[in-house]
Design an enzyme around this catalytic site. Sequence first.
Site, PDB file in Angstrom:
ATOM      1  N   LYS A 122       0.883  -1.163  -0.024  1.00  0.00           N
ATOM      2  CA  LYS A 122       0.040  -0.137  -0.035  1.00  0.00           C
ATOM      3  C   LYS A 122       0.851   1.208   0.069  1.00  0.00           C
ATOM      4  CE  LYS A 122      -1.877   1.916   3.782  1.00  0.00           C
ATOM      5  NZ  LYS A 122      -1.423   3.338   3.776  1.00  0.00           N
ATOM      6  N   ASP A 133     -13.808  14.587  -3.497  1.00  0.00           N
ATOM      7  CA  ASP A 133     -14.212  15.740  -4.312  1.00  0.00           C
ATOM      8  C   ASP A 133     -15.389  15.443  -4.889  1.00  0.00           C
ATOM      9  OD1 ASP A 133     -13.760  18.212  -5.403  1.00  0.00           O
ATOM     10  OD2 ASP A 133     -11.689  17.957  -5.469  1.00  0.00           O
ATOM     11  N   VAL A 134     -16.066  16.564  -5.730  1.00  0.00           N
ATOM     12  CA  VAL A 134     -16.919  16.524  -6.455  1.00  0.00           C
ATOM     13  C   VAL A 134     -16.810  15.138  -7.516  1.00  0.00           C
ATOM     14  CG1 VAL A 134     -17.649  18.889  -6.317  1.00  0.00           C
ATOM     15  CG2 VAL A 134     -16.177  18.196  -8.468  1.00  0.00           C
ATOM     16  N   THR A 159     -10.700   3.560  10.711  1.00  0.00           N
ATOM     17  CA  THR A 159     -10.091   2.759  11.917  1.00  0.00           C
ATOM     18  C   THR A 159      -9.567   3.667  13.064  1.00  0.00           C
ATOM     19  OG1 THR A 159      -8.113   1.838  10.778  1.00  0.00           O
ATOM     20  CG2 THR A 159     -10.009   0.553  10.741  1.00  0.00           C
ATOM     21  N   ARG A 184       3.213  -0.428  10.926  1.00  0.00           N
ATOM     22  CA  ARG A 184       4.135  -0.112  11.957  1.00  0.00           C
ATOM     23  C   ARG A 184       4.612  -1.553  12.612  1.00  0.00           C
ATOM     24  NH1 ARG A 184       1.034   4.863  14.086  1.00  0.00           N
ATOM     25  NH2 ARG A 184      -0.780   3.855  12.912  1.00  0.00           N
TER      26      ARG A 184
END
Length: 238
Positions: free
Chosen positions: A37, A70-71, A119, A211
């Site tokens: 990610k 956003d739009v 989360t 982490r």
Amino acid sequence: MPTIRTNDRLILALDVPSADEARALVDTLGGTVSFYKIGLELFLSGAYFDLADWLRSREKRVFADLKLYDVPQTVGAAVRQLRRRDVDFLTVHGNDAILRAACDAAGGTLGILAVTVLTSLDRADMEDLGFKADIPAVVRSRAHRAQAIGCAGVISSGHEAARIRAVVSDGFRIVVPGIRAASQAGHDDQKRTVDVETAFEAGADYIVMGRPIRNAPDPVAAAAAVQDRIAAHFARDG
């Protein structure tokens, strides 16, 4: 829907300041991790897309965690830009119109993951934002609507994964971040956390960890231990 390889079920969060640090971590982890990610911190480093391409060149899967909001027209345009890259998933916030614009722009080549409730938020945080809502009910509703719109899946706490799985199809992907050992729960900004086995038992398809692996004394051993736990879980259930 393609079968998920067991080794792909762990997504490692590359939440580091620079692409060089990200590449060093990927090289260190080697074949232990196959899915990564990359989020906002690296997006602002100036080397985001080069890093995404570099990961793909090493046959790694890529999850773009940009949480677009956003739009609808702007979100759709941004998704069309990202389609030029070989990315597996992209996170999008927003209402039905925003999610629909993202899915339409993705063209079936990029999996849109709807964000449910972060989360790092609990009920008190939601009330601070002005929402007096039951978090599990909100998450379940958003997941059900996201599937109807055409999203590939959702990002959700493991606490709500079972409720989501009960109202969506098997092919609708549930990605659970904030994975912590029981002894680590509540020690950082993640509040609604679960451990590895609990997430998958609740119906998760993928987990995201950062982490606990990145900061481990031996990241390779930490990642390998998680992969062993995932493999053991699916071997038992299979």
